[in-house]
Design a protein around this motif. Structure first.
Motif, PDB file in Angstrom:
ATOM      1  N   PRO A 195       0.840  -1.209   0.000  1.00 43.50           N
ATOM      2  CA  PRO A 195       0.000   0.000   0.000  1.00 43.50           C
ATOM      3  C   PRO A 195       0.872   1.255   0.000  1.00 43.50           C
ATOM      4  CG  PRO A 195      -0.650  -1.519   1.747  1.00 43.50           C
ATOM      5  CD  PRO A 195       0.672  -1.987   1.239  1.00 43.50           C
ATOM      6  N   TRP A 196       0.419   2.291  -0.688  1.00 42.97           N
ATOM      7  CA  TRP A 196       1.144   3.552  -0.702  1.00 42.97           C
ATOM      8  C   TRP A 196       0.149   4.697  -0.835  1.00 42.97           C
ATOM      9  CZ3 TRP A 196       1.263   6.625  -5.294  1.00 42.97           C
ATOM     10  CH2 TRP A 196       0.690   6.012  -6.415  1.00 42.97           C
ATOM     11  N   LEU A 197       0.595   5.889  -0.446  1.00 42.51           N
ATOM     12  CA  LEU A 197      -0.265   7.066  -0.451  1.00 42.51           C
ATOM     13  C   LEU A 197       0.037   7.909  -1.672  1.00 42.51           C
ATOM     14  CD1 LEU A 197      -2.358   8.822   1.011  1.00 42.51           C
ATOM     15  CD2 LEU A 197      -0.474   9.877   2.272  1.00 42.51           C
ATOM     16  N   ASP A 198      -0.972   8.189  -2.442  1.00 46.94           N
ATOM     17  CA  ASP A 198      -0.821   8.950  -3.677  1.00 46.94           C
ATOM     18  C   ASP A 198      -0.780  10.451  -3.379  1.00 46.94           C
ATOM     19  OD1 ASP A 198      -0.637   9.679  -6.299  1.00 46.94           O
ATOM     20  OD2 ASP A 198      -2.685   9.122  -6.853  1.00 46.94           O
ATOM     21  N   ARG A 199       0.223  10.819  -2.606  1.00 52.34           N
ATOM     22  CA  ARG A 199       0.513  12.216  -2.290  1.00 52.34           C
ATOM     23  C   ARG A 199       2.033  12.339  -2.221  1.00 52.34           C
ATOM     24  NH1 ARG A 199      -3.836  12.860  -3.692  1.00 52.34           N
ATOM     25  NH2 ARG A 199      -5.632  13.849  -2.699  1.00 52.34           N
ATOM     26  N   PRO A 200       2.644  13.225  -2.997  1.00 51.10           N
ATOM     27  CA  PRO A 200       4.110  13.303  -3.054  1.00 51.10           C
ATOM     28  C   PRO A 200       4.736  13.479  -1.672  1.00 51.10           C
ATOM     29  CG  PRO A 200       3.129  14.650  -4.785  1.00 51.10           C
ATOM     30  CD  PRO A 200       1.993  14.215  -3.901  1.00 51.10           C
ATOM     31  N   GLY A 201       5.740  12.638  -1.394  1.00 51.81           N
ATOM     32  CA  GLY A 201       6.502  12.767  -0.161  1.00 51.81           C
ATOM     33  C   GLY A 201       5.928  12.062   1.043  1.00 51.81           C
ATOM     34  N   TRP A 202       4.676  11.652   0.984  1.00 50.76           N
ATOM     35  CA  TRP A 202       4.022  11.055   2.147  1.00 50.76           C
ATOM     36  C   TRP A 202       4.195   9.543   2.155  1.00 50.76           C
ATOM     37  CZ3 TRP A 202       1.864  13.605   6.217  1.00 50.76           C
ATOM     38  CH2 TRP A 202       1.699  14.989   6.062  1.00 50.76           C
TER      39      TRP A 202
END
Length: 239
Positions: A81-88
């Motif tokens: 899982p990953w967050l589609d917000r740069p740097g987060w």
């Protein structure tokens, strides 16, 4: 809390038995998350998955000032899982009834929580298969090989979760010397933060050699509806 580009890491651990989300907690999950939850046959696993995603979404929403239900959590080709917000970044681990979450801005994150009690035969078998000769020698001279094995294992898993390449065939590529604040995956450094909770070990790994120490949070710090029916864990920081 407004959006910002500050480098920070936050860490939360909770007892999944003594904390419950509301009955309608599923409504903030994505369709993919609801399908995954529905496919879980073990009640304890399903309970921790729902609690983890409920806490995570509200925690991220606090920082991003967005609707928790609209936080864009994706799944990459390797299932991470990953967050589609740069740097987060975020990561989750659980062991028994304990649930650990970390979020941050400014470097990939991995977290691993272990509370397994292994006998000498199990330690020897796993060490021969997954550890380097130097690591096996260290365990052979350790006054507490069971505890040190679990501590080392959490380092390897946390680094690999941060690196994103998966556990299979990569454990021996993570190198750490006991007491060092850094581990390495090949040439990439990861700074480590280690904690104990009773017999459990928790290791948080973040890419890079330097950065701020994680800020410890509790469930009561999050702006969400929770039923907290008992004391929550207190982490002991290990150097």
């Amino acid at each position: 809390m407004s959006k910002n580009n500050d480098i920070f890491t936050e860490l939360l651990i909770c007892d999944g038995v003594n904390i419950k989300p509301p009955a309608d907690a599923q409504k903030i999950l994505s369709q993919q998350e609801r399908e995954r939850l529905a496919g879980m046959s073990h009640p304890g696993q399903a309970r921790l998955f729902l609690l983890g995603r409920y806490l995570l979404r509200h925690w991220l929403a606090l920082h991003l000032t967005e609707d928790p239900a609209r936080i864009p959590i994706r799944i990459d080709a390797k299932g991470k899982p990953w967050l589609d917000r740069p740097g987060w970044q975020f990561n989750i681990s659980h062991c028994g009834d304990l649930l650990a979450l970390t979020i941050g801005h400014g470097g990939s994150l991995g977290i691993d929580l272990e509370n397994r009690q292994l006998d000498p035969h199990q330690i020897h078998r796993l060490a021969r298969r997954y550890l380097s000769q130097e690591e096996r020698n260290w365990l052979a001279h350790s006054p507490a090989p069971g505890q040190d094995f679990i501590r080392l294992w959490t380092v390897k898993e946390a680094v690999l979760k941060a690196q994103g390449g998966g556990i299979a065939n990569n454990l021996q590529r993570v190198h750490w010397k006991a007491g060092s604040p850094l581990a390495r995956f090949d040439d990439q450094p990861y700074r480590l933060y280690q904690y104990t909770l009773g017999t459990a070990w928790l290791t948080l790994a973040q890419a890079g050699e330097q950065g701020p120490r994680p800020v410890l949070r509790g469930p009561a710090d999050l702006p969400c509806d929770l039923e907290i029916g008992g004391p929550q864990p207190n982490l002991t920081i290990k150097p």
